[in-house]
Design a protein around this motif. Structure first.
Motif: not given
Length: 251
Positions: A23, A26, A28-32, A39, A107
């Motif tokens: 975790r 990161g 699965r973290e959204p990105s602008d 990645r 998820s």
């Protein structure tokens, strides 16, 4: 002349679970931003003298924490990229358990990641157990015409023109056709060297096993010397018993 500072790796009571380690990446973290490629996180294990196998397989180097970390990484990514020799030598099968598949679905992911591999001559061995699993999805990249016989898994072969099968081209196809934003490279050493040479690896998770092997087993990278050598930044260090878990960022 003064000695450079050496910091001891102290044992503490604040151990991290494999899930917490993954975790923290990161994945699965959204990105602008719209990154130019997925990645890529590489996960490898090696003995203290750099060998990646004992009697042809990595299992002799492992630790339960290492296996847990690998499966949590598989739970978090869209695709796994692995060499055909590694698929065969390690007898790939049962990538995830039922709970991990359920976590992926919760998820918003497919139950299992796509397993992508490179077989330039399309000579992928058909006795790999993964190819007999009905839930498995296998993407093969090649430069020749033909199909890979399946024993029950979903298998697709994508052909590149001669000379067009490159690591950036593979990552681009996985992104466009398979929706991959995060990819786990599980080796082997030749495939990982090609990815690093093409500047296509973001993170290296290297487990150092407390054994000395010697012999002719491959090292973490295999192939011609990188010019210049790839440089790494150490991000985190964890331990489980006498195994070390190193997280590097590739500069």
């Amino acid at each position: 002349m003064t000695d450079a500072a050496l910091r001891p790796l102290a044992d503490t009571s604040t151990g991290w679970s494999a899930r917490k380690v993954v975790r923290a990446l990161g994945l699965r973290e959204p990105s602008d931003a719209d990154p130019p490629r997925p990645r890529v996180v590489a996960s490898m294990i090696a003995s203290a003298d750099g060998r990646t196998a004992v009697q042809g397989r990595s299992v002799g180097l492992g630790h339960p924490a290492d296996r847990a970390l690998l499966r949590e990484l598989r739970t978090a990514v869209d695709a796994i990229l692995v060499g055909t020799a590694t698929l065969r030598a390690e007898r790939y099968a049962n990538l995830l358990d039922a709970d991990q598949r359920a976590n992926r679905i919760a998820s918003g992911l497919e139950a299992e990641p796509v397993v992508a591999t490179v077989s330039r001559r399309l000579d992928l061995s058909t006795d790999i157990p993964l190819l007999a699993e009905s839930t498995a999805r296998v993407q093969v990249y090649t430069e020749v015409e033909g199909e890979v016989p399946t024993q029950g898994a979903w298998v697709s072969a994508h052909r590149f023109e001669t000379g067009g099968l490159t690591m950036p081209a593979i990552l681009d196809h996985l992104r466009r056709e398979r929706g991959a934003r995060a990819i786990l490279c599980e080796g082997g050493p030749t495939l990982l060297r090609e990815l690093i040479a093409a500047h296509c690896v973001d993170d290296l998770l290297l487990t150092v096993s407390p054994v000395l092997v010697a012999g002719d087993s491959p090292t973490v990278l295999r192939g011609t010397e990188l010019e210049p050598p790839a440089t790494l930044s150490l991000r985190d260090v964890h331990r489980a018993d006498d195994h070390l878990f190193l997280h590097y960022i590739l500069r």
